[in-house]
Design an enzyme around this catalytic site. Structure first.
Site, short mmCIF file in Angstrom:
data_model
loop_
_atom_site.label_atom_id
_atom_site.label_comp_id
_atom_site.label_asym_id
_atom_site.label_seq_id
_atom_site.Cartn_x
_atom_site.Cartn_y
_atom_site.Cartn_z
N LEU A 48 0.97 -1.17 0.26
CA LEU A 48 0.00 -0.34 0.23
C LEU A 48 0.58 1.17 0.23
O LEU A 48 0.42 2.40 0.33
CB LEU A 48 -1.16 0.01 1.11
N TYR A 73 14.91 2.68 -13.86
CA TYR A 73 13.69 1.87 -14.23
C TYR A 73 13.75 1.19 -15.36
O TYR A 73 13.43 -0.47 -14.97
CB TYR A 73 12.71 3.31 -14.46
#
Ligand code: UDP
Length: 329
Positions: free
Chosen positions: A33, A141
């Site tokens: 989360l 990334y």
């Protein structure tokens, strides 16, 4: 099948869970989360809150649930942030995947489908991009995602695990219900930023670069609906369950739109003039990224159903109009 979805509270994860549940699969979600949202957790799935870097947590999920296959979305995915904080990406994306794979091997779970990206290619050598093209990421990334692919490959050689890497182009749009959608903080993606203008949250949208070698000088991208991406994950799990070998697939529509075309389409969909301000280039943006998804169509039987840009933006608009602050109240 019982499928563990890591990162199932995030954007693409929550849409994939929704399609899995609709297809009658049993779904277990694990999510820390950090960027996912509790409101996006599908009530028909079993939910574990925890982090994939925590071996005890991951082991406990595999011990409690008899998992047939894993779909792995639990990663950081912002190009800009990866340039300023590369080690965050090495930690979550690479170290997290290492812990996950160790636990999978220890528990005899041998099938994994995971999010890779067009950023693994870097500056494309030709258009449309095919899976065998050179991979030379231009940011951490893309680099960590490519390393994740390699980590899976070598784990497969040693331990018999099989994987499917899905290299997404530009994920966008929202579920037809308008109840789940894209909600990043801060938002950096083009379509949600454009839609903040008709939503009264910003005056104008910036166009990053107007001097690229493209038909109107702005960057070209291949925009693919999140529900079509979700369907590809289900097909990839089936492919592995049917004995398919480890593989890599591009996922895009094979059609490119310029930034100006995307803004124009959003004007049409929303009926709002959406002022645009021409701005300098954003670092690290290739001029053109368009996928060849022939391989996914042929091998997986994938057939994107929401290919029209108008339909994609209309679905995003339905979500953003009713949830201007994302999942926040
Ligand atoms: N873009 C833009 N203005 C914005 C955000 C993005 O012109 O406010 C451009 C960006 O330079 C790129 C395209 O829109 O050419 C898509 O960017 P996005 O961040 O949505 O996805 P990316 O292609 O980086 O994965």
């Amino acid at each position: 099948m019982k499928i563990l979805v890591l990162g199932g509270a995030g954007y693409i994860g929550s849409h994939t869970v929704s399609e899995l549940v609709d297809a009658g699969e049993e779904v277990v979600i694990a999510d820390n989360l950090e960027t996912g949202h509790i409101e996006a957790v599908n009530p028909k799935a079993k939910f574990y809150e925890g982090d994939i870097r925590n071996r005890e947590f991951v082991d406990s999920v595999f011990e409690n649930e008899k998992i047939d296959a894993v779909i792995h979305f639990a990663a950081n995915s912002l190009v800009g942030e990866s340039m300023t904080n590369p080690l965050k990406y090495y930690d979550n994306n690479l170290y997290g995947t290492k812990v996950l794979l160790e636990s999978m091997v220890a528990h005899g779970v041998d099938k994994i489908v995971f999010s890779s990206t067009a950023a693994t290619y870097g500056e494309p050598e030709s258009i449309p991009i095919v899976e065998t093209d050179r991979t030379e990421p231009t940011n951490p990334y893309g680099e960590t995602k490519l390393s994740m692919e390699k980590m899976m490959k070598w784990t497969g050689v040693a331990h018999g695990l099989r994987y499917v890497a899905l290299r997404y182009f530009n994920a966008c749009g929202a579920h037809e219900s308008g109840e789940i959608g894209e909600a990043h903080s801060p938002e950096t993606h083009l379509i949600p930023l454009i839609l903040q203008v008709p939503n009264g949250q910003r005056e104008s949208v910036s166009i990053f670069g107007t001097d690229y070698d493209t038909k109107d000088g702005t960057c070209v991208r291949d925009y693919i609906h999140v529900t079509d991406l979700a369907q590809a994950h289900i097909l990839a799990v089936k492919y592995l369950a049917d004995g398919g070998e480890s593989n890599v697939f591009n996922l895009g529509n094979g059609v490119g739109f310029t930034v100006k075309e995307v803004i124009e389409t959003a004007r049409k969909v929303t009926g709002h003039p959406i002022p645009a301000v021409e701005s300098p280039r954003r670092g690290g943006d290739p001029a053109k990224l368009i996928a060849s998804s022939e391989k996914a169509r042929k091998v997986l039987g994938w057939n994107p159903e929401h290919a029209s840009l108008e339909e994609i933006i209309a679905s995003a608009w339905k979500w953003h109009k009713n949830h201007p602050n994302g999942y926040a109240k």
